[in-house]
Design a protein around this motif. Structure first.
Motif, PDB file in Angstrom:
ATOM      1  N   ASN A  89       3.173 -14.710   1.185  1.00  0.00           N
ATOM      2  CA  ASN A  89       3.694 -13.393   0.816  1.00  0.00           C
ATOM      3  C   ASN A  89       2.973 -12.841  -0.401  1.00  0.00           C
ATOM      4  O   ASN A  89       2.386 -13.578  -1.199  1.00  0.00           O
ATOM      5  CB  ASN A  89       5.189 -13.467   0.489  1.00  0.00           C
ATOM      6  N   VAL A  91       4.024 -10.565  -3.724  1.00  0.00           N
ATOM      7  CA  VAL A  91       5.136 -10.024  -4.496  1.00  0.00           C
ATOM      8  C   VAL A  91       4.602  -8.872  -5.328  1.00  0.00           C
ATOM      9  O   VAL A  91       3.617  -9.027  -6.050  1.00  0.00           O
ATOM     10  CB  VAL A  91       5.775 -11.090  -5.413  1.00  0.00           C
ATOM     11  N   SER A  97       8.924  -8.373  -1.749  1.00  0.00           N
ATOM     12  CA  SER A  97       8.108  -9.378  -1.073  1.00  0.00           C
ATOM     13  C   SER A  97       7.546  -8.801   0.221  1.00  0.00           C
ATOM     14  O   SER A  97       8.290  -8.271   1.050  1.00  0.00           O
ATOM     15  CB  SER A  97       8.943 -10.625  -0.777  1.00  0.00           C
TER      16      SER A  97
END
Length: 361
Positions: A89, A91, A97
């Motif tokens: 992911n 951020v 996210s």
């Protein structure tokens, strides 16, 4: 319906849908997402703009700019807004996210690294620029006499990339504020043996930064004292970490940008002083009423659900079925109507929520 119209100066584009028109500034766009034929644009101030379309309708416009990268068939991310990359992911600086497609993972990592290194090479800082920034990582002074609370909020801030200075009392806070510039002061209301409302003014002047009160007290009277002392916001300690971060980041950006007044025809919101004027007359709003009006107006034309408004006003308190929002909304609308019955800014969308309507429709 939709369509993206490119702005003349190429720094923004315009969205047109059934709810109206909204300008999307590239620098304030964290990422774009498509789900069920609806494209959502997530902005750095927490606002989300939506339009019925395909992501492909915007790819050429976004991907023509070096800061935007397609990380998934459903997501395009602004690399300027990437806080960290890991665990499959990305951020963002807003704490959101974004998933990265497995096949694109190596490419995305390499692209993020290349972009950040290239950006760093282009950055120069002159002596007169030192300490003056328009973007994070933010430098925050956190004052609380309970160690557990200090560490709790410090962990939230550090996880978002902030540089945090800690102080346990007023004397230490003033010493830390004098060590160098900071972007925000978080001040516990109930410091043992301290007049925190007096300390608020001292810290604000010394740090030249907005002061946000932190407290386990949720009463209106305490919040009013905090704003009267010069605090720009009052966050209760039951507020979820995500909402806490959104409020802190918004206050810092407002202070740095100087964007402290919002005008909607005859209605003016003065964000720094948390004051509202209608037809040049100040309205006597409670903190909850101001928060509702600010949240609604920041998403003009969009429907805000009672649940979303409840979170803005009541933090992490248990959902009460909408009674609190309905009570505050009723009082807010009454005050607006009494001050200027020619204007109607808030409309009820039955079964869905509330919508702020600008004077020009």
């Amino acid at each position: 319906m939709r369509i993206a119209v490119c702005d003349d100066d190429e720094q923004s584009f315009v969205l047109k849908n059934r709810d109206g028109i909204a300008r999307i500034v590239f620098a304030r766009l964290e990422y774009a997402e498509v789900i069920n034929k609806k494209v959502s644009f997530y902005l750095t101030d927490g606002v989300v703009r939506e339009v019925t379309a395909a992501l492909a309708d915007f790819e050429e416009k976004l991907l023509a700019r070096p800061e935007f990268l397609k990380v998934h068939r459903s997501y395009i991310v602004n690399l300027n807004c990437v806080q960290s990359v890991g665990g499959g992911n990305i951020v963002t600086v807003g704490g959101r996210s974004v998933p990265v497609a497995r096949k694109r993972w190596s490419q995305v990592q390499e692209a993020c690294m290349h972009f950040l290194l290239h950006k760093k090479e282009l950055q120069t800082e002159t002596p007169e620029d030192a300490g003056v920034r328009s973007e994070g990582p933010w430098r925050i002074l956190l004052v609380d006499d309970e160690e557990a609370e200090r560490e709790r909020w410090a962990d939230v801030l550090r996880s978002r990339g902030c540089e945090v200075r800690l102080a346990a009392d007023g004397e230490e806070a003033l010493e830390k504020a004098a060590q160098g510039p900071c972007d925000c002061v978080l001040l516990d209301v109930m410091l043992h043996g301290e007049d925190t409302f007096l300390l608020c003014g001292q810290l604000g002047s010394l740090a030249q930064a907005p002061v946000i009160f932190l407290s386990c007290l949720t009463g209106t009277e305490e919040q009013m004292k905090g704003f009267a002392a010069g605090g720009v916001d009052y966050i209760t300690k039951d507020t979820p970490a995500g909402l806490f971060w959104a409020k802190v980041q918004t206050r810092i950006r407002l202070a740095l940008s100087g964007a402290v007044r919002l005008r909607y025809g005859p209605l003016v919101l003065e964000l720094s002083g948390r004051k509202v004027f209608l037809d040049e007359k100040e309205l006597d709003l409670t903190p909850a009423e101001f928060d509702l009006l600010q949240r609604l107006s920041s998403q003009a034309g969009q429907i805000c659900t009672p649940e979303a408004l409840f979170e803005s006003v009541c933090g992490g308190r248990p959902w009460d079925g909408g009674q609190t929002v309905q009570m505050h909304m009723s009082r807010l609308r009454r005050k607006l109507e009494q001050a200027g019955n020619r204007h109607h800014f808030i409309e009820t969308v039955w079964g869905k929520g509330y919508r702020f309507v600008t004077p020009d429709g």
